[in-house]
Scaffold this motif. Sequence first.
Motif, PDB file in Angstrom:
ATOM      1  N   ARG A  62      23.441  25.782  32.011  1.00 56.14           N
ATOM      2  CA  ARG A  62      22.042  25.849  32.441  1.00 56.14           C
ATOM      3  C   ARG A  62      21.977  25.442  33.900  1.00 56.14           C
ATOM      4  NH1 ARG A  62      17.289  22.727  32.611  1.00 56.14           N
ATOM      5  NH2 ARG A  62      15.422  23.872  31.956  1.00 56.14           N
ATOM      6  N   LEU A  63      21.570  26.390  34.731  1.00 57.86           N
ATOM      7  CA  LEU A  63      21.503  26.130  36.178  1.00 57.86           C
ATOM      8  C   LEU A  63      20.058  25.944  36.595  1.00 57.86           C
ATOM      9  CD1 LEU A  63      24.049  28.786  37.519  1.00 57.86           C
ATOM     10  CD2 LEU A  63      24.458  26.404  36.849  1.00 57.86           C
ATOM     11  N   VAL A  64      19.814  24.893  37.373  1.00 57.04           N
ATOM     12  CA  VAL A  64      18.464  24.632  37.876  1.00 57.04           C
ATOM     13  C   VAL A  64      18.461  24.721  39.404  1.00 57.04           C
ATOM     14  CG1 VAL A  64      17.942  23.173  35.878  1.00 57.04           C
ATOM     15  CG2 VAL A  64      18.717  22.111  38.008  1.00 57.04           C
ATOM     16  N   HIS A  65      17.264  24.675  39.936  1.00 55.41           N
ATOM     17  CA  HIS A  65      17.021  24.757  41.377  1.00 55.41           C
ATOM     18  C   HIS A  65      17.966  23.837  42.159  1.00 55.41           C
ATOM     19  CE1 HIS A  65      14.548  25.514  44.920  1.00 55.41           C
ATOM     20  NE2 HIS A  65      14.428  24.208  45.119  1.00 55.41           N
ATOM     21  N   GLY A  66      18.725  24.381  43.061  1.00 54.14           N
ATOM     22  CA  GLY A  66      19.619  23.579  43.893  1.00 54.14           C
ATOM     23  C   GLY A  66      21.055  23.513  43.401  1.00 54.14           C
ATOM     24  N   ASP A  67      21.309  23.983  42.172  1.00 53.67           N
ATOM     25  CA  ASP A  67      22.686  23.956  41.662  1.00 53.67           C
ATOM     26  C   ASP A  67      23.533  25.012  42.367  1.00 53.67           C
ATOM     27  OD1 ASP A  67      22.074  21.950  39.890  1.00 53.67           O
ATOM     28  OD2 ASP A  67      22.045  23.227  38.107  1.00 53.67           O
ATOM     29  N   VAL A  68      24.798  24.671  42.570  1.00 56.84           N
ATOM     30  CA  VAL A  68      25.748  25.623  43.165  1.00 56.84           C
ATOM     31  C   VAL A  68      26.959  25.732  42.254  1.00 56.84           C
ATOM     32  CG1 VAL A  68      27.223  26.132  45.152  1.00 56.84           C
ATOM     33  CG2 VAL A  68      25.002  25.027  45.522  1.00 56.84           C
ATOM     34  N   VAL A  69      27.386  26.955  41.969  1.00 61.23           N
ATOM     35  CA  VAL A  69      28.638  27.182  41.252  1.00 61.23           C
ATOM     36  C   VAL A  69      29.605  27.843  42.226  1.00 61.23           C
ATOM     37  CG1 VAL A  69      29.763  28.236  39.254  1.00 61.23           C
ATOM     38  CG2 VAL A  69      27.381  27.501  39.082  1.00 61.23           C
ATOM     39  N   VAL A  70      30.832  27.317  42.270  1.00 58.46           N
ATOM     40  CA  VAL A  70      31.880  27.879  43.122  1.00 58.46           C
ATOM     41  C   VAL A  70      33.016  28.289  42.211  1.00 58.46           C
ATOM     42  CG1 VAL A  70      33.468  27.410  45.027  1.00 58.46           C
ATOM     43  CG2 VAL A  70      31.234  26.276  44.984  1.00 58.46           C
ATOM     44  N   TRP A  71      33.444  29.565  42.302  1.00 58.87           N
ATOM     45  CA  TRP A  71      34.600  29.949  41.485  1.00 58.87           C
ATOM     46  C   TRP A  71      35.604  30.729  42.335  1.00 58.87           C
ATOM     47  CZ3 TRP A  71      29.720  32.057  40.548  1.00 58.87           C
ATOM     48  CH2 TRP A  71      29.598  33.447  40.517  1.00 58.87           C
ATOM     49  N   GLY A  72      36.866  30.267  42.223  1.00 61.93           N
ATOM     50  CA  GLY A  72      37.942  30.891  42.981  1.00 61.93           C
ATOM     51  C   GLY A  72      39.260  30.623  42.311  1.00 61.93           C
ATOM     52  N   GLY A  73      40.348  30.876  43.023  1.00 62.19           N
ATOM     53  CA  GLY A  73      41.688  30.622  42.483  1.00 62.19           C
ATOM     54  C   GLY A  73      41.878  31.312  41.148  1.00 62.19           C
ATOM     55  N   PRO A  74      42.325  30.570  40.126  1.00 61.30           N
ATOM     56  CA  PRO A  74      42.592  31.184  38.813  1.00 61.30           C
ATOM     57  C   PRO A  74      41.319  31.714  38.140  1.00 61.30           C
ATOM     58  CG  PRO A  74      43.329  28.862  38.863  1.00 61.30           C
ATOM     59  CD  PRO A  74      42.676  29.136  40.176  1.00 61.30           C
ATOM     60  N   SER A  75      40.143  31.293  38.626  1.00 58.23           N
ATOM     61  CA  SER A  75      38.874  31.755  38.041  1.00 58.23           C
ATOM     62  C   SER A  75      38.184  32.816  38.894  1.00 58.23           C
ATOM     63  CB  SER A  75      37.908  30.577  37.851  1.00 58.23           C
ATOM     64  OG  SER A  75      38.320  29.748  36.791  1.00 58.23           O
ATOM     65  N   ARG A  76      38.838  33.263  39.956  1.00 61.66           N
ATOM     66  CA  ARG A  76      38.150  34.191  40.875  1.00 61.66           C
ATOM     67  C   ARG A  76      37.661  35.450  40.162  1.00 61.66           C
ATOM     68  NH1 ARG A  76      35.988  37.450  42.992  1.00 61.66           N
ATOM     69  NH2 ARG A  76      35.776  38.067  45.194  1.00 61.66           N
ATOM     70  N   LEU A  77      38.442  35.914  39.184  1.00 57.94           N
ATOM     71  CA  LEU A  77      38.039  37.138  38.471  1.00 57.94           C
ATOM     72  C   LEU A  77      37.436  36.823  37.093  1.00 57.94           C
ATOM     73  CD1 LEU A  77      40.914  39.606  39.491  1.00 57.94           C
ATOM     74  CD2 LEU A  77      38.545  39.578  40.313  1.00 57.94           C
ATOM     75  N   ALA A  78      36.905  35.615  36.952  1.00 55.37           N
ATOM     76  CA  ALA A  78      36.257  35.249  35.683  1.00 55.37           C
ATOM     77  C   ALA A  78      35.045  36.143  35.420  1.00 55.37           C
ATOM     78  CB  ALA A  78      35.827  33.786  35.723  1.00 55.37           C
ATOM     79  N   TYR A  79      34.892  36.546  34.177  1.00 57.88           N
ATOM     80  CA  TYR A  79      33.670  37.273  33.784  1.00 57.88           C
ATOM     81  C   TYR A  79      32.492  36.305  33.834  1.00 57.88           C
ATOM     82  CZ  TYR A  79      36.017  41.521  32.371  1.00 57.88           C
ATOM     83  OH  TYR A  79      36.714  42.698  32.391  1.00 57.88           O
ATOM     84  N   HIS A  80      31.348  36.811  34.302  1.00 58.12           N
ATOM     85  CA  HIS A  80      30.153  35.968  34.362  1.00 58.12           C
ATOM     86  C   HIS A  80      28.914  36.845  34.245  1.00 58.12           C
ATOM     87  CE1 HIS A  80      31.100  37.248  38.448  1.00 58.12           C
ATOM     88  NE2 HIS A  80      29.802  37.207  38.677  1.00 58.12           N
ATOM     89  N   GLY A  81      27.811  36.206  33.895  1.00 56.68           N
ATOM     90  CA  GLY A  81      26.549  36.940  33.750  1.00 56.68           C
ATOM     91  C   GLY A  81      25.399  35.963  33.619  1.00 56.68           C
ATOM     92  N   VAL A  82      24.209  36.498  33.476  1.00 55.28           N
ATOM     93  CA  VAL A  82      23.007  35.657  33.377  1.00 55.28           C
ATOM     94  C   VAL A  82      22.189  36.139  32.187  1.00 55.28           C
ATOM     95  CG1 VAL A  82      20.912  34.866  34.571  1.00 55.28           C
ATOM     96  CG2 VAL A  82      22.998  35.313  35.884  1.00 55.28           C
ATOM     97  N   GLN A  83      21.824  35.210  31.289  1.00 56.92           N
ATOM     98  CA  GLN A  83      20.997  35.563  30.132  1.00 56.92           C
ATOM     99  C   GLN A  83      19.578  35.902  30.590  1.00 56.92           C
ATOM    100  OE1 GLN A  83      21.161  32.495  27.150  1.00 56.92           O
ATOM    101  NE2 GLN A  83      23.193  33.131  26.455  1.00 56.92           N
TER     102      GLN A  83
END
Length: 222
Positions: free
Chosen positions: A174-195
């Motif tokens: 659950r992401l709220v106002h001001g949250d930052v997610v950083v993904w790289g390295g072994p997770s750079r090609l991680a699948y992601h989406g938004v409900q």
Amino acid sequence: MRPQDLFDDLPPPEAAHTPIAPGAVLLRAGGRDGDVALLQAVEAVIAQAPLRHMQTPGGYTMSVATTSCGALGWVSDPQGYRYATHDPLSRQPWPAMPACLLALAQRAAAQAGYAHFQPEACLINQYLPGAKLSLHQDKDEKDLSAPIVSLSLGLPAVFLFGTPRRSDRPQPLRLVHGDVVVWGGPSRLAYHGVQPLADGAHGLLGRRRINLTFRCVGRGVV
Ligand code: MD6
Ligand code: FE
């Protein structure tokens, strides 16, 4: 209430920097500094390069409305996904990336362990209630050594973060106002989406969520 008051209720320090997968970190309220200037910068970009619903190569219209700033902008149309130097609507170059946004992205990347982050592209997505983003990988960038930095503003959303294997079940965050997610390295090609975005009202942004993703596209792409 001062807008900054939204960030006065800080999470405990151990929650402020949460590893979510190898190479991937959630920074709670990582976008807290310069809140008002930051929102003004986003609105100024949107005024110059309006949000629009792009077509996907599969022939469907995205529920998320999109624009970009920076030397390169992300474009989707029936021909495919790509980065382009010009806004196809105005045929003008994309608006420059505001310094406060670049600084925030660089600081978040450094906090997550990625020094010298130099994004050329910042994709701006607006979600109204019901809008969603299906699970996907970000792989239109030539430079996969750099992370993706994603800042959430406005209404909360459930971000799904998986692994580079589509069959692995993604974790809901659950992401709220001001949250930052950083993904790289072994997770750079991680699948992601938004409900699908739940309805609500945010003190500064009203009935919407805005997400900014900063990307290093890499040389020789355009
Ligand atoms: C978000 N956006 O809007 C995350 N990725 O919260 C994305 O993951 C994304 O909107 C690739 C291309 C377009 C996007
Ligand atoms: Fe993505």
